[in-house]
Each structure stands twice: as structure tokens, then as C-alpha cells.
Motif scaffolding. Structure first.
Motif, PDB file in Angstrom:
ATOM      1  N   THR A 372     -13.506 -26.548  -2.724  1.00 11.23           N
ATOM      2  CA  THR A 372     -12.768 -26.384  -1.461  1.00 11.23           C
ATOM      3  C   THR A 372     -11.344 -26.344  -2.097  1.00 11.23           C
ATOM      4  O   THR A 372     -10.650 -25.588  -1.458  1.00 11.23           O
ATOM      5  N   GLN A 375     -10.578 -23.366  -4.487  1.00 16.81           N
ATOM      6  CA  GLN A 375     -10.422 -22.175  -3.606  1.00 16.81           C
ATOM      7  C   GLN A 375      -9.280 -22.074  -2.526  1.00 16.81           C
ATOM      8  O   GLN A 375      -9.187 -20.978  -1.852  1.00 16.81           O
ATOM      9  N   GLY A 377      -8.611 -24.108   0.022  1.00 14.53           N
ATOM     10  CA  GLY A 377      -9.143 -24.217   1.501  1.00 14.53           C
ATOM     11  C   GLY A 377      -8.759 -25.579   1.938  1.00 14.53           C
ATOM     12  O   GLY A 377      -9.086 -26.146   2.918  1.00 14.53           O
ATOM     13  N   LEU A 378      -7.813 -26.392   1.351  1.00 13.67           N
ATOM     14  CA  LEU A 378      -7.491 -27.778   1.633  1.00 13.67           C
ATOM     15  C   LEU A 378      -5.882 -28.028   1.538  1.00 13.67           C
ATOM     16  O   LEU A 378      -5.254 -27.598   0.747  1.00 13.67           O
ATOM     17  N   SER A 379      -5.461 -28.484   2.946  1.00 16.36           N
ATOM     18  CA  SER A 379      -3.976 -29.041   2.692  1.00 16.36           C
ATOM     19  C   SER A 379      -3.941 -30.456   3.515  1.00 16.36           C
ATOM     20  O   SER A 379      -4.715 -30.927   4.126  1.00 16.36           O
ATOM     21  N   LYS A 384      -0.629 -27.350   0.896  1.00 14.56           N
ATOM     22  CA  LYS A 384      -1.733 -27.058   0.065  1.00 14.56           C
ATOM     23  C   LYS A 384      -2.174 -27.860  -1.097  1.00 14.56           C
ATOM     24  O   LYS A 384      -0.984 -27.919  -1.906  1.00 14.56           O
ATOM     25  N   LYS A 406      -8.988 -28.450   6.758  1.00 12.13           N
ATOM     26  CA  LYS A 406      -9.836 -27.671   5.672  1.00 12.13           C
ATOM     27  C   LYS A 406     -10.049 -26.347   6.274  1.00 12.13           C
ATOM     28  O   LYS A 406     -10.691 -26.459   7.600  1.00 12.13           O
ATOM     29  N   GLY A 407      -9.989 -25.511   5.590  1.00  7.67           N
ATOM     30  CA  GLY A 407     -10.075 -24.011   6.065  1.00  7.67           C
ATOM     31  C   GLY A 407      -9.363 -23.676   7.140  1.00  7.67           C
ATOM     32  O   GLY A 407      -8.221 -24.387   7.216  1.00  7.67           O
ATOM     33  N   LYS A 408      -9.764 -22.877   8.371  1.00  8.89           N
ATOM     34  CA  LYS A 408      -8.600 -22.576   9.440  1.00  8.89           C
ATOM     35  C   LYS A 408      -9.152 -23.513  10.569  1.00  8.89           C
ATOM     36  O   LYS A 408      -8.142 -23.454  11.618  1.00  8.89           O
TER      37      LYS A 408
END
Length: 417
Positions: A372, A375, A377-379, A384, A406-408
Motif C-alpha cells: 500500500t 504504491q 496509497g497512504l498518507s 503522502k 488509505k486510498g481515496k
């Protein structure tokens, strides 16, 4: 009725078939006529293996609510006795043996939750709460074997799906007796309440047939059994599990917001099925919502589903709050009070990010957490994070908290204590 709705059919059987609940029934045509022309007392059993019902129980609950809406009388049977053994159906291992005190506590929690969905009382048509501990725990063993055990052939029982998965590792007599006890429940409820129908998930068919046969042999009366499809995803996985474990109907264990998000994030292929099974929206409205092909329409259908399920379980106000919070979080203007939250000890810092992600349920394993991050996909606090070896220190926490995204769509607040 707590959830009275406009009937679309002249009998509940057609409704259960049309909306996708129905799996199979004994004497199907005859049962359909009974449900159309008479008021039938029926029961569904719930073993008290936890202190809350889960999303997986909603199929049985929805069926009971629909049948009560058509004038049939539900019995919610708490398994204070059968939980002492544990149903071996569909399991490859033996259930953990629970204490009577724990079972009694769990059963009382179930009853409180049932009162949200069913109308209980002494009037005709109102639901009954029963507990099989009342008749199972004081049975005379020899008399029970003589009167009930003599009606069951071991060679036939061993063919049942309920026991097949246990044969390789070994099946104890303790568990083997479960079918006899559940069958006896039907006989007891017939005698006490003139109960004529047992319902349950499709994995309960063998146990239901045992009770169906037992009542006919002992009372010479006609009764019925009916099962429903299990709540599964398009991939065939039982629904009701999240990365953090079971999805509970108790808001202290799964918050209204978490339940909303769980339903909001289902697979696109499941939208129509879950709208039909888990809401009281009219059938045609469910199908129309699910016809959407574009992302906007599909997302709207999922939002309607999540709202309706949350309203059913937690009430309209909490469903509105969850909807508002979800929309705000999606737009980046989140209300932190609605976020799933985990508290951690300050003394646990510094802590590796991979460890934290698995601890709060945002990843099932360090490997998944690493992918994750790599790629993108994490902040954390809108920054980020691309380094899987990132370490959390106390300085990162602003006012003793951080917001992980995580993701949107998935947010999680971590608070220091």
C-alpha cells in the motif's frame, strides 16, 4: 410494526423468492398456501456465541421482519442450551466451549438487539423470545436418548453436511448430539406455542429436517422447514468480515460510520443483491438503482444501500450522521468525530508504520501494508508516505493525534493516551 412497509405481493413466500432470500423448503407448494392463507408461528434459532449479532445475521432478521409484516408470528430462539455445545455445521474444528455465565450474558445482549427489529409482546402476531436453556439444561440424559435419540439413525446422520467437514479431524459425541438438541427445540416449540415452521440459513437444512421429522413422529402433526441463502459476496465469501474482524450490529463494537463505510465499499456486482436483501426499498426501486453503469450512478446506489442498512440497524439520525461524515471525508472536509479511532500508548512509540497499519486494521499483514505504501496509497496528516520503513514518533502527532488516509475512501484516527 417497527419497520412496516408497503406489501408488493399477496403472500410473503413470493416476496422471499423474488427478492432472493429463498433457498429450499419442505412441501414447498403447501407451505406457500399456508403462508398466504393463515397466520403461522415460526422460529429461528441464534446460538449466543458472541455478545452481539453481526451483519451475517441480517438475512434471518430481515426474513423474520418481513414475515411479521405479513401477519406471521416470529419466535427468536436464543441458544442458551445449544451454545453449550456449539453447532458443528460448516466447521472443520470444534468450537470453543463457553461458560454458562458468558452464554447467558451474550443471550441477553442478543435479546436487546432483537427488540430493534421485531415487535415483542403477548398479543397475537407479536414476536416471542424464548431460550432453549429452559428445556435443554435439565433434560434427563437416559430419557432423552430413549425418547429422541432412538428416532435418529447414526448412519444417516453421518451423511449430513453438518458433519462432513469434521470427519477427517474427528467428531466428538459432544458435538454429534447437537442435531438432536436442535431437533428437540422444534418439538418443544411446537408443544409450547404451536410453532409450525423453522427457518434458518442454508447450512441449517440438515438440522431443520431433523426437527421436522421429530415433530411428525412424536405428534403426528404437519410442520415445515425453510432455508435461505447465506449472505455472501460475488466472490462467494461470507459477508460480515472486515480487516478488523467481524462487522457487528453493536455500535460499541462497529460504529455506525464503520458499518456505513463497510456497506458503501461493497463490490459493484453485489449492489442489486444487497439492496434487495438488506433494505425495505421496493423491489423495482432496488433494481433501478442497480441498473446504473456509470461510476456516479453506482456510487449513488451504494450510498443508498449503506444509508438504508445503517438506518435499519442504528436508526435514521445515526444513519444521517454517518452519511454526512462519509461525504465530508470523501470531499476532504472530514468530521473527525465520525472516524474509526484507535488509541495507542505513548510508551509504544517509536513504532514502525507497518506495525501500526496492521494493528489498527488498515492492513492484514506487513506485506499488504508495505505494498500500500509503495504504491502511493497512504498518507498521514495529508502527507503522502512512500517509505515502508517509516517510523512514527511522538512529534508526528499533532494534539496527540494523527489522521491516516488509505486510498481515496478510508480514514482512521490514531490517538495517543
Amino acid at each position: 410494526m417497527k419497520f412496516s412497509y408497503q406489501k408488493e405481493y399477496d403472500n410473503v413466500f413470493d416476496e422471499l423468492v423474488d427478492r432472493g432470500y429463498f433457498e429450499q423448503a419442505t412441501d414447498q407448494a403447501e407451505l406457500k398456501e399456508k403462508l398466504k392463507n393463515e397466520s403461522i408461528t415460526f422460529y429461528c434459532g441464534f446460538d449466543a456465541t458472541a455478545d452481539s449479532l453481526t451483519v451475517g445475521h441480517l438475512i434471518q432478521i430481515m426474513v423474520m421482519m418481513r414475515m411479521q409484516n405479513y401477519g406471521h408470528r416470529p419466535i427468536a430462539l436464543l441458544g442458551g442450551g445449544t451454545t453449550m455445545i456449539g453447532d458443528p455445521s460448516g466447521r472443520s474444528d470444534m468450537r470453543m466451549v463457553m461458560t454458562k455465565e458468558k452464554i447467558d450474558h451474550n443471550a441477553s445482549c442478543f435479546y436487546k438487539q432483537f427488540t430493534r427489529f421485531l415487535d415483542f409482546g403477548n398479543d397475537d402476531g407479536q414476536a416471542i423470545i424464548a431460550n432453549n436453556a429452559d428445556w435443554l439444561l435439565n433434560l434427563n440424559f437416559v430419557e432423552f436418548l430413549r425418547d429422541v435419540g432412538s428416532e435418529f439413525l447414526v448412519n444417516e446422520m453421518l451423511k449430513k453436511d453438518a458433519y462432513k467437514n469434521r470427519m477427517e479431524k474427528g467428531l466428538t459425541f459432544f458435538e454429534f448430539s447437537y442435531m438432536l438438541l436442535q431437533s428437540y427445540d422444534f418439538l418443544e416449540l411446537f408443544r409450547r406455542y404451536d410453532c409450525r415452521l423453522e427457518i434458518g440459513g442454508s447450512d441449517q437444512w440438515s438440522n431443520i429436517i431433523g426437527g421436522y421429522d421429530l415433530v411428525k413422529k412424536h405428534e403426528g402433526e404437519k410442520v415445515y422447514g425453510m432455508t435461505f441463502k447465506l449472505l455472501t459476496t460475488a466472490d462467494g465469501v461470507k459477508m460480515g468480515k472486515s480487516q478488523k474482524g467481524a462487522v457487528w450490529l453493536d455500535e460499541e463494537k462497529t460504529s455506525p460510520y464503520e458499518l456505513f463505510q463497510y456497506m458503501r465499499n461493497i463490490d459493484d456486482r453485489d449492489v442489486e443483491k444487497f439492496l434487495l436483501l438488506l433494505t425495505f426499498l421496493p423491489t423495482e426501486e432496488c433494481k433501478k438503482l442497480a441498473e446504473a453503469k456509470d461510476a456516479k450512478g453506482i456510487n449513488h446506489a451504494k450510498e443508498v444501500l449503506a444509508f438504508e442498512v445503517c438506518k435499519l440497524v442504528h436508526g435514521q439520525e445515526k444513519a444521517k450522521e454517518a452519511l454526512a461524515a462519509a461525504r465530508a471525508l470523501f470531499s476532504g472536509k472530514g468530521d473527525e468525530s465520525a472516524m474509526p479511532t484507535t488509541e495507542i500508548e505513548k510508551s509504544s512509540l517509536p513504532m514502525g508504520l507497518l506495525n501500526l497499519l496492521t494493528q489498527v486494521g488498515l492492513a492484514k499483514s506487513n506485506g499488504e501494508a508495505r505494498r500500500t505504501i509503495q504504491q502511493g496509497g497512504l498518507s498521514i496528516n495529508d502527507q503522502k508516505i512512500l517509505d515502508p520503513s517509516f517510523t512514527l514518533t511522538e512529534e508526528i502527532f499533532k494534539d496527540d493525534k494523527i489522521i491516516i488516509k488509505k486510498g481515496k475512501k478510508t480514514y482512521h484516527k490514531v490517538v495517543l493516551k
